[in-house]
Design an enzyme around this catalytic site. Structure first.
Site, PDB file in Angstrom:
ATOM      1  N   GLY A 100       0.816  -1.215   0.000  1.00  0.00           N
ATOM      2  CA  GLY A 100       0.000   0.000   0.000  1.00  0.00           C
ATOM      3  C   GLY A 100       0.852   1.268   0.000  1.00  0.00           C
ATOM      4  CD  GLU A 152       0.714  -5.673  -1.947  1.00  0.00           C
ATOM      5  OE1 GLU A 152       1.708  -5.983  -2.640  1.00  0.00           O
ATOM      6  OE2 GLU A 152       0.223  -4.535  -1.938  1.00  0.00           O
TER       7      GLU A 152
END
Ligand code: DAK
Length: 257
Positions: free
Chosen positions: A108, A131
């Site tokens: 993010g 991720e």
């Protein structure tokens, strides 16, 4: 604001937002993202601000969404929290945002930097979408913005292996505007913001909107959109001021009207 520090007039017309969870490498928890959304909205509405610089600290811009906060969530929790509305609101900021990135910009954090309009990186910056290593995938634009910036092969490798790229590589592929020594990255971003802040704020917002539109449309529709915004510039006092100043051989005084 607990997790960000906002200085609306850090320099003339330039606001500075600092992500401020240093112990957690600025991991983006829900509260931090909410604060960031609210701060950007306020700065967007503040006529004394013409450009915004978003930064972290030397060690980390942001190491991603807060994994500890996400770990126990179900799909329905995520759906109900609807973080996307926060990210969408950030993307709607009309004034230019420059990310000043040093250290980790991961998950993010990388997506947040890419949501900004330009990136100035320190030579220690590392970009990545790791991720995949924690059993998920990018969820805030990583698969799209990274692919548009780096091309399919590089983006696919980063997204499927979680490998980071250096600032130098990011610059080579056009992900960042430039790389500077670590002691200069914030100053360089503020300087860039300062150059933009001298321009007509109306024209800057319309031009930002038009460049961003190129990511979302085909060429004909993008050109049509550009044309409308170009005409709109002629409704501003700044257009008269800018062109008259050129003719009169003086510096323009833009007001944003
Ligand atoms: N979340 C929570 N805590 C984090 C964190 C993170 N992403 N990254 C680091 N920390 C914490 C560590 O747990 C550690 O805390 P303590 O153990 O001291 O309490 C502290 O920060 C320092 O980290 P390290 O001790 O690990 O430091 P190292 O230098 O050894 O390693 C590192 C640095 C950046 C390589 C490592 O911390 C790391 O791998 N961090 C995780 C990176 C990562 O996987 N990032 C992606 C997270 S997933 C969405 C929008 C966005 C997203 C999802 C949804 N919607 C709109 C729905 C995004 C998802 C992600 O970003």
């Amino acid at each position: 604001m607990e997790f960000i520090k906002v200085t609306p007039n850090h320099r003339e017309y330039i606001a500075l937002i600092e992500l401020n969870r240093p112990k957690e490498l600025n991991a983006l928890n829900l509260q931090l993202m909410g604060e960031l959304r609210d701060a950007l909205k306020q700065l967007d509405d503040d006529d004394s601000v013409r450009a915004i610089v978003l930064t972290g600290n030397e060690r980390a811009f942001a190491a991603g969404a807060d994994i500890k906060q996400m770990a126990g969530k179900t799909a329905i929790d995520m759906f109900n929290i609807d973080q996307f509305s926060t990210w969408d609101q950030i993307k709607k900021t009309k004034k230019p945002i420059i990310a000043a990135v040093s250290g980790f910009a991961l998950g993010g954090g990388c997506e947040l930097a890419m949501t900004c309009d330009m990136i100035i990186a320190s030579e220690t910056a590392q970009f990545g979408q790791p991720e995949i290593k924690i059993g998920v995938m990018p969820g805030a634009g990583g698969t799209q913005r990274l692919t548009k910036a780096l091309g399919k092969a590089k983006a696919m490798e980063m997204v499927l292996t979680g490998k980071f790229i250096s600032a130098e590589e990011a610059e080579k592929h056009g992900l960042v505007n430039r790389v500077v020594p670590v002691e200069l990255y914030l100053d360089e971003a503020l300087k860039l913001a300062g150059e933009i802040a001298k321009m007509s704020p109306v024209a800057v917002k319309l031009a930002k909107e038009s460049v961003n539109r190129s990511f979302e449309t085909g060429l004909d529709e993008g050109l049509y959109f550009e044309r409308k915004n170009f005409y709109m510039c002629f409704a501003s006092e700044d257009q008269k001021e800018g062109m008259n100043a050129f003719v009169e051989k003086r510096a323009p005084q833009f007001t944003g009207k």
